[in-house]
Design a protein around this motif. Sequence first.
Motif: not given
Length: 307
Positions: A36-42
């Motif tokens: 979904n082209d959602i950039s995250i840092e986990f």
Amino acid sequence: MEKTIHKKWFLILNPTSGNFKVKNKIDHLKDQFKKNDISIEFAITKYKKHDFELTQDALKKGFRKFICIGGDGTLHYVVNGIMQQNKVATHTIKIAVMPVGTGNDWVKTYGIPKNIKKVISIIKNEKTIEQDIGKIKIEGIQQPFYFNNIAGIGFDGLVVKNHHKFKKIGSISYLLSTLFSYNKYKDNTIEIEFNKQKFTTSLFLLSVGICKYSGGGMQLTNYNDHQNGYFDITIIKEIDFNTILKSISKVFKGNIVNIKEFNFYKTNSLSINYKGYKPYIQADGELLGKGNCTVNIINNALQFVIS
């Protein structure tokens, strides 16, 4: 040099939520965000209140958008991580929630689903609403506590204290803890002040609400609005066990206004002083402690992502 503000979402996952089921979905979650082209840092919590520390560290690194994957407790500590700092204006921060916990009460007010794909779609749309936040200052504890849903004093606090005995059972765990705790609770006398009135009363339960649900779907306050700058207050002075049993269905359905033992008020602040022993205080299902306290509302303090 001005700190870079990240466009990424900082995702905090509590692997113990939902009776440890969520940790088996980590790879699937990452894949869905990527699709979904959602950039995250986990980030994954490793111990109690780690989510609080992770939130404050992320704010220092320039993150302003947070995703909580967990239950009401995870959200509670992320909110406190944001509110218990003064470097970033809280109303500029966004919080999204993917509910996987035991109670998941806060999301019920907004109709946020448990389905992963649907929640990711909600996050992608990034529709937000500003919500009030409550602030509790307990005598003898320097740092205030904050809550985004409902706080409780008296019997409600004892229910939360005993909840761990039933948590593995699932969504009815709060109800079982309620029934178990009744014979353990001793009525108290308090002096309470709000709306320029001060009175002394016996106390069984005092609920201070912003949103609608608590205790696994119970509706203990006469809910009105989560952003009007007022708490919905319920005070139960005394109540017998038979009345509790008869009232359970009404509490879950929200038909509580005709229960004569329930007294309803609205206020933006209150102070409570105990005349006897000090009962437990809880907020968002987390036990805070005991003591005289003040409770105040902060209007439109945080942005939450909703459907």
